[in-house]
Motif scaffolding. Structure first.
Motif, PDB file in Angstrom:
ATOM      1  N   GLY A   1      50.385  25.597  44.698  1.00 21.59           N
ATOM      2  CA  GLY A   1      51.349  26.470  44.039  1.00 21.59           C
ATOM      3  C   GLY A   1      50.743  27.748  43.484  1.00 21.59           C
ATOM      4  N   PHE A   2      49.520  28.055  43.871  1.00 26.76           N
ATOM      5  CA  PHE A   2      48.830  29.235  43.331  1.00 26.76           C
ATOM      6  C   PHE A   2      49.524  30.536  43.728  1.00 26.76           C
ATOM      7  N   ARG A   3      49.948  30.661  44.987  1.00 26.82           N
ATOM      8  CA  ARG A   3      50.632  31.896  45.422  1.00 26.82           C
ATOM      9  C   ARG A   3      51.958  32.057  44.686  1.00 26.82           C
ATOM     10  N   TRP A   4      52.690  30.968  44.515  1.00 26.30           N
ATOM     11  CA  TRP A   4      53.958  31.028  43.777  1.00 26.30           C
ATOM     12  C   TRP A   4      53.699  31.484  42.344  1.00 26.30           C
ATOM     13  N   TRP A   5      52.686  30.907  41.698  1.00 27.40           N
ATOM     14  CA  TRP A   5      52.347  31.272  40.320  1.00 27.40           C
ATOM     15  C   TRP A   5      51.955  32.754  40.250  1.00 27.40           C
ATOM     16  N   THR A   6      51.125  33.188  41.191  1.00 28.87           N
ATOM     17  CA  THR A   6      50.688  34.592  41.218  1.00 28.87           C
ATOM     18  C   THR A   6      51.883  35.520  41.378  1.00 28.87           C
ATOM     19  N   THR A   7      52.801  35.160  42.260  1.00 28.11           N
ATOM     20  CA  THR A   7      54.008  35.966  42.458  1.00 28.11           C
ATOM     21  C   THR A   7      54.808  36.066  41.170  1.00 28.11           C
TER      22      THR A   7
ATOM     23  N   GLN B   1      53.710  35.797  38.083  1.00 28.01           N
ATOM     24  CA  GLN B   1      52.966  36.612  37.129  1.00 28.01           C
ATOM     25  C   GLN B   1      53.087  38.093  37.470  1.00 28.01           C
ATOM     26  N   ALA B   2      52.956  38.428  38.752  1.00 25.74           N
ATOM     27  CA  ALA B   2      53.046  39.829  39.190  1.00 25.74           C
ATOM     28  C   ALA B   2      54.438  40.396  38.929  1.00 25.74           C
TER      29      ALA B   2
ATOM     30  N   LEU C   1      46.884  41.330  35.375  1.00 26.24           N
ATOM     31  CA  LEU C   1      47.005  40.311  36.413  1.00 26.24           C
ATOM     32  C   LEU C   1      45.624  39.785  36.790  1.00 26.24           C
ATOM     33  N   LEU C   2      44.658  40.665  36.949  1.00 25.97           N
ATOM     34  CA  LEU C   2      43.301  40.250  37.284  1.00 25.97           C
ATOM     35  C   LEU C   2      42.756  39.295  36.223  1.00 25.97           C
ATOM     36  N   GLN C   3      42.968  39.610  34.966  1.00 32.69           N
ATOM     37  CA  GLN C   3      42.502  38.742  33.888  1.00 32.69           C
ATOM     38  C   GLN C   3      43.164  37.363  33.970  1.00 32.69           C
ATOM     39  N   ARG C   4      44.458  37.339  34.270  1.00 34.11           N
ATOM     40  CA  ARG C   4      45.166  36.062  34.399  1.00 34.11           C
ATOM     41  C   ARG C   4      44.632  35.252  35.572  1.00 34.11           C
ATOM     42  N   LEU C   5      44.261  35.929  36.663  1.00 34.66           N
ATOM     43  CA  LEU C   5      43.685  35.228  37.811  1.00 34.66           C
ATOM     44  C   LEU C   5      42.348  34.583  37.450  1.00 34.66           C
TER      45      LEU C   5
ATOM     46  N   TRP D   1      39.213  47.953  43.943  1.00 39.19           N
ATOM     47  CA  TRP D   1      40.220  48.889  43.437  1.00 39.19           C
ATOM     48  C   TRP D   1      40.369  50.049  44.405  1.00 39.19           C
ATOM     49  N   GLY D   2      41.601  50.530  44.558  1.00 36.34           N
ATOM     50  CA  GLY D   2      41.859  51.657  45.447  1.00 36.34           C
ATOM     51  C   GLY D   2      43.105  52.409  45.034  1.00 36.34           C
ATOM     52  N   GLU D   3      43.489  53.338  45.895  1.00 40.30           N
ATOM     53  CA  GLU D   3      44.680  54.151  45.668  1.00 40.30           C
ATOM     54  C   GLU D   3      45.921  53.377  46.113  1.00 40.30           C
ATOM     55  N   PRO D   4      47.009  53.440  45.344  1.00 39.42           N
ATOM     56  CA  PRO D   4      48.231  52.749  45.746  1.00 39.42           C
ATOM     57  C   PRO D   4      48.796  53.328  47.044  1.00 39.42           C
ATOM     58  N   ARG D   5      49.483  52.463  47.802  1.00 44.65           N
ATOM     59  CA  ARG D   5      50.064  52.861  49.084  1.00 44.65           C
ATOM     60  C   ARG D   5      51.581  52.886  49.044  1.00 44.65           C
ATOM     61  N   GLY D   6      52.160  52.579  47.875  1.00 45.59           N
ATOM     62  CA  GLY D   6      53.601  52.662  47.738  1.00 45.59           C
ATOM     63  C   GLY D   6      54.372  51.432  48.185  1.00 45.59           C
ATOM     64  N   VAL D   7      53.758  50.249  48.140  1.00 48.37           N
ATOM     65  CA  VAL D   7      54.493  49.040  48.501  1.00 48.37           C
ATOM     66  C   VAL D   7      55.547  48.741  47.461  1.00 48.37           C
ATOM     67  N   GLU D   8      56.565  47.995  47.859  1.00 47.77           N
ATOM     68  CA  GLU D   8      57.643  47.628  46.940  1.00 47.77           C
ATOM     69  C   GLU D   8      57.840  46.125  46.945  1.00 47.77           C
ATOM     70  N   GLY D   9      58.222  45.571  45.797  1.00 53.15           N
ATOM     71  CA  GLY D   9      58.448  44.139  45.681  1.00 53.15           C
ATOM     72  C   GLY D   9      57.142  43.365  45.718  1.00 53.15           C
ATOM     73  N   PHE D  10      57.214  42.081  45.401  1.00 54.86           N
ATOM     74  CA  PHE D  10      56.030  41.212  45.465  1.00 54.86           C
ATOM     75  C   PHE D  10      56.430  39.968  46.226  1.00 54.86           C
TER      76      PHE D  10
END
Length: 94
Positions: A18-24, A26-27, A58-62, A82-91
């Motif tokens: 359930g880690f991906r569900w939990w991460t989602t 939290q994000a 989020l990183l701290q929670r991970l 770390w990098g530049e955002p690419r404009g994704v939407e939703g999680f």
């Protein structure tokens, strides 16, 4: 407010628990965009975009041991990039 893109490779017992569900969850609580994906080598790849302070949260929670946010599984190490955002939407989970 500075925007950032965090890519975190999470290693440990993080698949099938359930880690991906939990991460989602939290994000989304932090209002971040991105994804959480299982990798073939047993890691989970987390990509998050949004305000840098929220990505850092989020990183701290991970990384928390033990997790006060009731994170499932067990994390041994988190490798961050770390990098530049690419404009994704939703999680999403992948």
């Amino acid at each position: 407010m500075a925007k950032a893109r965090l890519t975190a490779f999470v290693q440990g017992h993080v698949q099938g628990v359930g880690f991906r569900w939990w991460t989602t969850s939290q994000a989304r609580e932090l209002k971040l965009a991105g994804s959480a994906s299982n990798l073939n080598d047993g890691r989970v790849c987390v990509v998050a975009e949004g305000p840098q302070s929220k990505c850092q949260e989020l990183l701290q929670r991970l990384k928390e041991q033990p997790s006060e946010h009731r994170r499932p599984g067990h994390v041994n190490i988190v490798i961050e990039h770390w990098g530049e955002p690419r404009g994704v939407e939703g999680f999403v989970e992948r």
